[in-house]
Design a protein around this motif. Structure first.
Motif, mmCIF file in Angstrom:
data_model
loop_
_atom_site.group_PDB
_atom_site.id
_atom_site.type_symbol
_atom_site.label_atom_id
_atom_site.label_comp_id
_atom_site.label_asym_id
_atom_site.label_seq_id
_atom_site.Cartn_x
_atom_site.Cartn_y
_atom_site.Cartn_z
ATOM 1 N N VAL A 104 0.830 -1.198 0.000
ATOM 2 C CA VAL A 104 0.000 0.000 0.000
ATOM 3 C C VAL A 104 0.871 1.256 0.000
ATOM 4 C CG1 VAL A 104 -1.753 1.293 1.270
ATOM 5 C CG2 VAL A 104 -1.901 -1.189 1.141
ATOM 6 N N PHE A 105 1.947 1.250 0.782
ATOM 7 C CA PHE A 105 2.864 2.393 0.849
ATOM 8 C C PHE A 105 3.420 2.713 -0.536
ATOM 9 C CE2 PHE A 105 6.545 4.892 1.711
ATOM 10 C CZ PHE A 105 6.331 5.518 2.921
ATOM 11 N N LYS A 106 3.849 1.674 -1.248
ATOM 12 C CA LYS A 106 4.401 1.874 -2.590
ATOM 13 C C LYS A 106 3.328 2.350 -3.553
ATOM 14 C CE LYS A 106 7.180 -0.397 -6.154
ATOM 15 N NZ LYS A 106 8.155 0.709 -6.214
ATOM 16 N N ALA A 107 2.078 1.853 -3.387
ATOM 17 C CA ALA A 107 0.991 2.274 -4.268
ATOM 18 C C ALA A 107 0.681 3.751 -4.087
ATOM 19 C CB ALA A 107 -0.254 1.433 -3.992
ATOM 20 N N VAL A 108 0.781 4.239 -2.838
ATOM 21 C CA VAL A 108 0.448 5.637 -2.557
ATOM 22 C C VAL A 108 1.610 6.570 -2.926
ATOM 23 C CG1 VAL A 108 -0.131 7.277 -0.728
ATOM 24 C CG2 VAL A 108 -1.185 5.015 -0.760
ATOM 25 N N THR A 109 2.822 6.174 -2.610
ATOM 26 C CA THR A 109 3.972 7.075 -2.798
ATOM 27 C C THR A 109 4.852 6.728 -3.995
ATOM 28 O OG1 THR A 109 5.462 5.751 -1.419
ATOM 29 C CG2 THR A 109 4.091 7.392 -0.305
ATOM 30 N N ASP A 110 4.648 5.547 -4.580
ATOM 31 C CA ASP A 110 5.494 5.026 -5.658
ATOM 32 C C ASP A 110 6.881 4.613 -5.163
ATOM 33 O OD1 ASP A 110 3.683 5.018 -7.635
ATOM 34 O OD2 ASP A 110 4.492 6.705 -8.758
ATOM 35 N N TYR A 111 7.067 4.563 -3.840
ATOM 36 C CA TYR A 111 8.355 4.161 -3.283
ATOM 37 C C TYR A 111 8.119 3.174 -2.148
ATOM 38 C CZ TYR A 111 10.588 7.817 -5.944
ATOM 39 O OH TYR A 111 11.044 8.580 -6.973
ATOM 40 N N SER A 112 9.092 2.287 -1.974
ATOM 41 C CA SER A 112 9.023 1.359 -0.853
ATOM 42 C C SER A 112 9.287 2.131 0.440
ATOM 43 C CB SER A 112 10.062 0.245 -1.016
ATOM 44 O OG SER A 112 11.371 0.780 -0.906
ATOM 45 N N PRO A 113 8.853 1.619 1.585
ATOM 46 C CA PRO A 113 9.119 2.328 2.856
ATOM 47 C C PRO A 113 10.597 2.575 3.106
ATOM 48 C CG PRO A 113 7.475 0.610 3.173
ATOM 49 C CD PRO A 113 7.989 0.439 1.792
ATOM 50 N N SER A 114 11.443 1.570 2.811
ATOM 51 C CA SER A 114 12.884 1.731 3.076
ATOM 52 C C SER A 114 13.498 2.811 2.196
ATOM 53 C CB SER A 114 13.602 0.395 2.873
ATOM 54 O OG SER A 114 13.375 -0.088 1.564
ATOM 55 N N ALA A 115 13.081 2.879 0.913
ATOM 56 C CA ALA A 115 13.615 3.904 0.013
ATOM 57 C C ALA A 115 13.163 5.292 0.456
ATOM 58 C CB ALA A 115 13.157 3.627 -1.418
ATOM 59 N N TYR A 116 11.921 5.373 0.903
ATOM 60 C CA TYR A 116 11.364 6.645 1.368
ATOM 61 C C TYR A 116 12.136 7.153 2.592
ATOM 62 C CZ TYR A 116 7.547 10.042 1.985
ATOM 63 O OH TYR A 116 6.798 11.184 2.064
ATOM 64 N N ILE A 117 12.394 6.247 3.532
ATOM 65 C CA ILE A 117 13.139 6.605 4.745
ATOM 66 C C ILE A 117 14.568 7.045 4.399
ATOM 67 C CG2 ILE A 117 14.156 5.653 6.859
ATOM 68 C CD1 ILE A 117 11.621 3.858 7.041
ATOM 69 N N LYS A 118 15.200 6.331 3.477
ATOM 70 C CA LYS A 118 16.569 6.663 3.076
ATOM 71 C C LYS A 118 16.632 8.059 2.480
ATOM 72 C CE LYS A 118 20.392 4.935 0.228
ATOM 73 N NZ LYS A 118 20.814 3.885 -0.713
ATOM 74 N N TYR A 119 15.625 8.381 1.649
ATOM 75 C CA TYR A 119 15.646 9.690 1.024
ATOM 76 C C TYR A 119 15.348 10.792 2.040
ATOM 77 C CZ TYR A 119 15.461 13.138 -2.624
ATOM 78 O OH TYR A 119 15.733 14.231 -3.413
ATOM 79 N N LEU A 120 14.452 10.519 2.978
ATOM 80 C CA LEU A 120 14.171 11.500 4.026
ATOM 81 C C LEU A 120 15.429 11.820 4.825
ATOM 82 C CD1 LEU A 120 10.719 10.412 5.525
ATOM 83 C CD2 LEU A 120 11.246 12.576 4.440
ATOM 84 N N ASP A 121 16.214 10.791 5.141
ATOM 85 C CA ASP A 121 17.470 11.006 5.862
ATOM 86 C C ASP A 121 18.414 11.894 5.059
ATOM 87 O OD1 ASP A 121 16.747 9.542 8.081
ATOM 88 O OD2 ASP A 121 17.564 7.667 7.315
ATOM 89 N N GLY A 122 18.465 11.644 3.741
ATOM 90 C CA GLY A 122 19.314 12.465 2.884
ATOM 91 C C GLY A 122 18.854 13.912 2.846
ATOM 92 N N GLU A 123 17.551 14.132 2.763
ATOM 93 C CA GLU A 123 17.007 15.486 2.767
ATOM 94 C C GLU A 123 17.306 16.200 4.083
ATOM 95 O OE1 GLU A 123 14.783 17.308 0.339
ATOM 96 O OE2 GLU A 123 16.170 16.045 -0.759
ATOM 97 N N THR A 124 17.223 15.454 5.179
ATOM 98 C CA THR A 124 17.506 16.045 6.491
ATOM 99 C C THR A 124 18.952 16.507 6.571
ATOM 100 O OG1 THR A 124 15.849 14.616 7.540
ATOM 101 C CG2 THR A 124 17.503 15.632 8.981
ATOM 102 N N ARG A 125 19.885 15.672 6.105
ATOM 103 C CA ARG A 125 21.306 16.048 6.132
ATOM 104 C C ARG A 125 21.556 17.256 5.245
ATOM 105 N NH1 ARG A 125 21.995 10.350 6.221
ATOM 106 N NH2 ARG A 125 22.166 10.306 3.947
ATOM 107 N N SER A 126 20.888 17.275 4.076
ATOM 108 C CA SER A 126 21.052 18.395 3.148
ATOM 109 C C SER A 126 20.539 19.697 3.752
ATOM 110 C CB SER A 126 20.310 18.087 1.845
ATOM 111 O OG SER A 126 20.409 19.168 0.948
#
Length: 543
Positions: free
Chosen positions: A518-540
């Motif tokens: 369901v997460f991937k259907a709503v966001t087009d990303y898996s939960p782990s990929a979404y979390i990884k990118y959020l961490d990158g955005e936070t560091r940036s």
């Protein structure tokens, strides 16, 4: 500790001059202009202007008339190029000199040139070829009629053979050859006798060090030290050996003393192998005393010397492996052409694939960044997330958590005319309040459960959700759950450390797999990929 020999230009040229003066009878006679220019080029010009010395040596070769004069010029050029660090050219000139000697069958020059070739091939790692020239040189030395020259040539060639035995790990044979060289040197008297004997003692020190006999090793190093002058390259090896013994004994104070002396000589030497051996021992010294910073500095110096030697040796290994036969060379050239073409095509394909993947990843990152920032803006305004239309192509593959009760389009149409506008408006207000809470995360959530909570019936509730939320009940609840967990992931970094199964349980999903789908259907990303990118955005953002 590495076992090596180094080449010092001033001493080498002095030795070369000695050979020029004694190799053939004509040198004992009154020197002509050709001989004087050769000596001046090797002993004077080379110190001041090496390129000019090389050019002069080449010019002398063009003017040479006799075979002995040609050999003399070729050897001179080889020595000069060796000093300049251009070993390929040095070996080329030595090989040309060897070809000339084969025509005149001169044993004195044969001993000189074969030893030169043996040393040069050893220094580039071609040990078997080096051994071939050593054997040929020893045979030539036995045919030299001059007693002193014969013994000196045999002593130097036995030194070279000792190097070969050490490289293959046969230390007893190496010791025998070194002892033989010392016996030959005892029979002669010349101005460079001390230096040649010192080189043999230094070699013995290296061999006994390898055999872990540090007492005998130090004795031989001391004998070599007494025979050498300051600044001599072989003396650098002696100090490095003494420093290596102190490292084994963990005598850090004395180790530092000797290694500093060795480093002073290595830094002014052109010998890469001397530098490599000294920097290796100094690195070990700083590791031993716990100074990791300085140890790392000398590790870098060691690696640079190592890489330079490896690059030089590799070029010779490639050249040596080439087939000399013209037919085979032509065939190899054709095969190489095919291989090169295949490599080019493969490289282009890989580059294209790489660019395609990068472009796709860039689009995905851009899309995810927009999703996150939209959600952040919505959170900042303290409103609920907008729900996408089910007909949106981005959600055409939507998969929702299965919930027991199902609503139907037939029921929606049937009840369209039965609900008053007031009831519809009131139900919408109740849904707004429902969305602001987190009751939708209840694992028992169903259409009838929510209808009971809102004090309405399932038909009215289903109609309002379909009509105003642009989704059926399953999709509506699942989107609320995903928006809830995304909100947590964005605003509370601790949620990014949780396992996916815990996140699924937090927002009411019955399994890890259903939540991920369901997460991937709503966001087009898996939960782990979404979390990884959020961490990158936070560091940036922090940067």
């Amino acid at each position: 500790m590495k076992i090596i020999i180094c080449f010092s230009m001033p001493k080498s040229l002095l030795k070369f001059l000695f050979l020029l003066a004694t190799a053939i009878p004509i040198f004992a006679q009154k020197k002509n202009n050709f001989d004087l220019i050769c000596e001046r080029t090797s002993s004077v010009t080379a110190y001041k202007d090496l390129p000019k010395a090389i050019k002069t040596a080449d010019s002398l070769y063009m003017k040479a008339q006799k075979p002995s004069e040609k050999i003399k010029c070729l050897v001179l050029s080889s020595e000069l190029y060796h000093h300049a660090g251009e070993l390929k050219k040095a070996i080329c000139y030595s090989e040309n000199a060897h070809s000339v000697i084969n025509k005149i069958n001169d044993p004195e020059w044969m001993a000189v040139v074969t030893r030169l070739l043996a040393r040069q091939y050893r220094q580039v790692g071609l040990y078997e070829r080096s051994k071939k020239y050593i054997i040929k040189g020893l045979q030539a030395s036995a045919r030299i009629t001059d007693f002193q020259k014969s013994n000196e040539a045999a002593g130097l060639l036995n030194q070279e053979m000792a190097f070969y035995e050490m490289e293959i790990g046969d230390y007893p044979n190496a010791i025998q050859h070194i002892e033989s060289s010392l016996k030959y040197f005892e029979k002669i008297s010349s101005y460079n006798e001390n230096r040649t004997a010192a080189a043999s003692y230094q070699l013995l020190g290296d061999v006994y060090f390898k055999l872990s006999n540090y007492s005998d090793s130090e004795d031989y190093y001391r004998k070599a030290e007494r025979l050498l002058k300051n600044g001599n390259c072989t003396l650098g090896l002696v100090y490095n050996g003494l420093g290596g013994i102190r490292l084994k004994q963990k005598n850090w104070k004395d180790a530092e003393l000797y290694l500093k002396k060795a480093e002073k000589i290595a830094d002014t030497s052109r010998s890469l192998k001397l530098k490599k051996a000294v920097y290796s021992n100094i690195n070990d010294y700083y590791e031993g005393i716990g100074d990791n910073f300085k140890a790392s500095l000398y590790a870098v110096k060691y690696v640079r010397a190592y890489d330079s030697i490896a690059a030089r040796n590799q070029s010779f290994a490639i050249k040596d492996s080439e087939n000399p036969k013209g037919k085979d060379n032509k065939k190899n050239a054709q095969m190489n052409g095919v291989k090169n073409a295949a490599i080019v095509i493969l490289s282009i394909s890989l580059v294209g694939l790489f660019l395609f993947i990068r472009r796709k990843q860039k689009k995905q990152r851009s899309k995810l960044r927009n999703i996150i920032r939209t959600q952040l803006n919505m959170i900042g305004k303290r409103t609920h997330y907008p729900l996408k239309k089910s007909g949106d192509s981005e959600f055409s593959n939507i998969f929702v958590e299965e919930i027991d009760e199902k609503d139907s389009e037939t029921d929606r149409r049937r009840n369209d005319s039965l609900m008053t506008p007031e009831t519809e408006s009131k139900l919408l207000e109740l849904l707004e309040d429902f969305e602001k809470g987190n009751l939708y995360n209840n694992k028992g959530m169903s259409l009838s459960f929510l209808a009971g909570e809102l004090n309405t019936n399932t038909k009215y509730l289903s109609y309002v959700i379909n009509q105003h939320k642009n989704a059926d009940f399953k999709t509506y609840i699942n989107r609320l759950r995903i928006n809830y967990i995304v909100d947590k992931l964005i605003n509370d970094e601790k949620y990014r450390q949780y396992k996916i199964s815990i996140l699924a349980d937090e927002c009411g999903f019955s399994s890890h797999s259903k939540f991920a789908a369901v997460f991937k259907a709503v966001t087009d990303y898996s939960p782990s990929a979404y979390i990884k990118y959020l961490d990158g955005e936070t560091r940036s953002d922090k940067k």
